[in-house]
Write an enzyme that holds these catalytic residues in place. Structure first.
Site, PDB file in Angstrom:
ATOM      1  N   TRP A  33       0.834  -1.208   0.000  1.00  0.00           N
ATOM      2  CA  TRP A  33       0.000   0.000   0.000  1.00  0.00           C
ATOM      3  C   TRP A  33       0.861   1.247   0.000  1.00  0.00           C
ATOM      4  CZ3 TRP A  33      -4.385  -0.965  -1.895  1.00  0.00           C
ATOM      5  CH2 TRP A  33      -5.021  -2.179  -1.635  1.00  0.00           C
ATOM      6  N   ASP A 101      -2.433   6.474   5.434  1.00  0.00           N
ATOM      7  CA  ASP A 101      -3.478   5.564   4.986  1.00  0.00           C
ATOM      8  C   ASP A 101      -3.884   4.738   6.211  1.00  0.00           C
ATOM      9  OD1 ASP A 101      -4.951   3.427   4.018  1.00  0.00           O
ATOM     10  OD2 ASP A 101      -3.569   2.940   2.389  1.00  0.00           O
ATOM     11  N   LYS A 125     -13.025  -2.032   5.808  1.00  0.00           N
ATOM     12  CA  LYS A 125     -12.410  -2.884   6.815  1.00  0.00           C
ATOM     13  C   LYS A 125     -13.153  -2.757   8.151  1.00  0.00           C
ATOM     14  CE  LYS A 125      -9.320  -3.695   3.654  1.00  0.00           C
ATOM     15  NZ  LYS A 125      -8.269  -2.761   3.344  1.00  0.00           N
TER      16      LYS A 125
END
Ligand SMILES: *Cc1c(COP(=O)(O)O)cnc(C)c1O
Length: 294
Positions: A33, A101, A125
């Site tokens: 990521w 993030d 999530k």
């Protein structure tokens, strides 16, 4: 688009391929990521990867070097979903805006939001259905985007329009509202953090004592949300066979989605807020039984 026979320029109809002057950002590479954030930023800025944990397959969080004084921002990936690391502390970046993030850890435990200039997180999530992204931005940063930035990517426009510049994903936002109310009624981030720490500790403690599996992640930066584990077996074929059988037998026992991310293999238990302690205990009981069959 260039017409047939026309030389394809590095720009489209006179727009430079990278608009404006290139500013530098600093980013810490802690996995896929982080790499994606770097690749996107590189379209607009010079990306300085100041530290990386790639040398050990991203199983630790590197020390965060100080940013350059003129950096536009400093980017970290707070929780690294695939490899199961989490920053042990918020790095001090002085006056350089810190961006993170937070997709796979938002509202999993209290976090000092005031230390960040911008936080972004996909909802899927811990918050609700896929399709909504939460952004928390420091107010003084609004309106600083250069004119060439498309409207949909300008937070000042979203802010001015009350997050309804375009038709928002209403259903997703509605469900997030229900999830937030549920969390608030439970006792908020403080309360869920206790449960999350208990869940994670159960698995990490089991892995410490297990003769069959271990956690490849450094102890000081283990994620509360994503816990990868691998067989202690060294023989590659035998290891692959154990992993395959583990995932299949776990699924047959009702314990699903335990295969590691396709990029890293192994196994991974993702224990987001919605996973109860009972689910974690069932997994450990299954693992103890599985161990006996090896
Ligand atoms: C899940 C996740 C994302 C977003 O995933 P998409 O499938 O692209 O929506 C981004 N960053 C992190 C850290 C994630 O865990």
């Amino acid at each position: 688009m260039p017409r047939p026979g026309e030389k394809a320029p590095g720009s489209w109809r006179g727009f430079p391929s990278v608009p404006g002057k290139k500013k530098r950002i600093t980013l810490i590479d802690t996995g896929i990521w982080a790499k994606k954030a770097a690749d996107e930023a590189a379209k607009y800025a010079e990306v300085n990867i100041a530290a990386s944990s790639k040398d050990k397959a991203y199983t630790y969080i590197p020390d965060a070097p100080a940013p350059g004084p003129d950096d536009a921002y400093y980017h970290i990936t707070w929780n690294n979903t695939i490899v199961g690391t989490k920053w042990p502390a918020i790095p001090d970046t002085g006056t350089v805006p810190l961006v993170t993030d937070l997709s796979s850890a938002i509202l999993s435990e209290p976090l000092d939001v005031s230390r960040f200039a911008l936080i972004y997180a996909g909802a899927q999530k811990n918050l609700g259905p896929a399709g909504t992204t939460v952004v928390i931005i420091r107010e003084d940063l609004l309106g600083k985007a250069p004119g060439w930035v498309p409207a949909m990517l300008r937070y000042d426009i979203h802010d001015k329009e009350g997050s309804m510049y375009n038709t928002p994903p209403c259903y997703g936002i509605y469900v997030i509202g229900l999830v937030l109310q549920w969390l608030k009624d439970l006792g908020g981030a403080e309360f869920i953090a206790k449960i999350n720490r208990e869940k994670a500790a159960l698995i990490y403690d089991y892995l410490e004592s297990s003769k069959a599996f271990y956690s490849p992640v450094d102890k000081n930066c283990r994620s509360l949300m994503n816990i990868p584990f691998v067989p202690r077996e060294n023989n590659a074929d035998r290891k692959a066979e154990i992993e395959k059988r583990f995932v299949a037998e776990a699924a047959a026992a009702g314990l699903v989605n335990l295969a590691g991310h396709r990029l890293v293999g192994g196994m991974r238990a993702s224990i987001y807020n919605a996973m109860p302690v009972e689910g974690v205990k069932a997994l450990i009981a299954f693992m103890e039984n599985f161990e006996k069959t090896l």
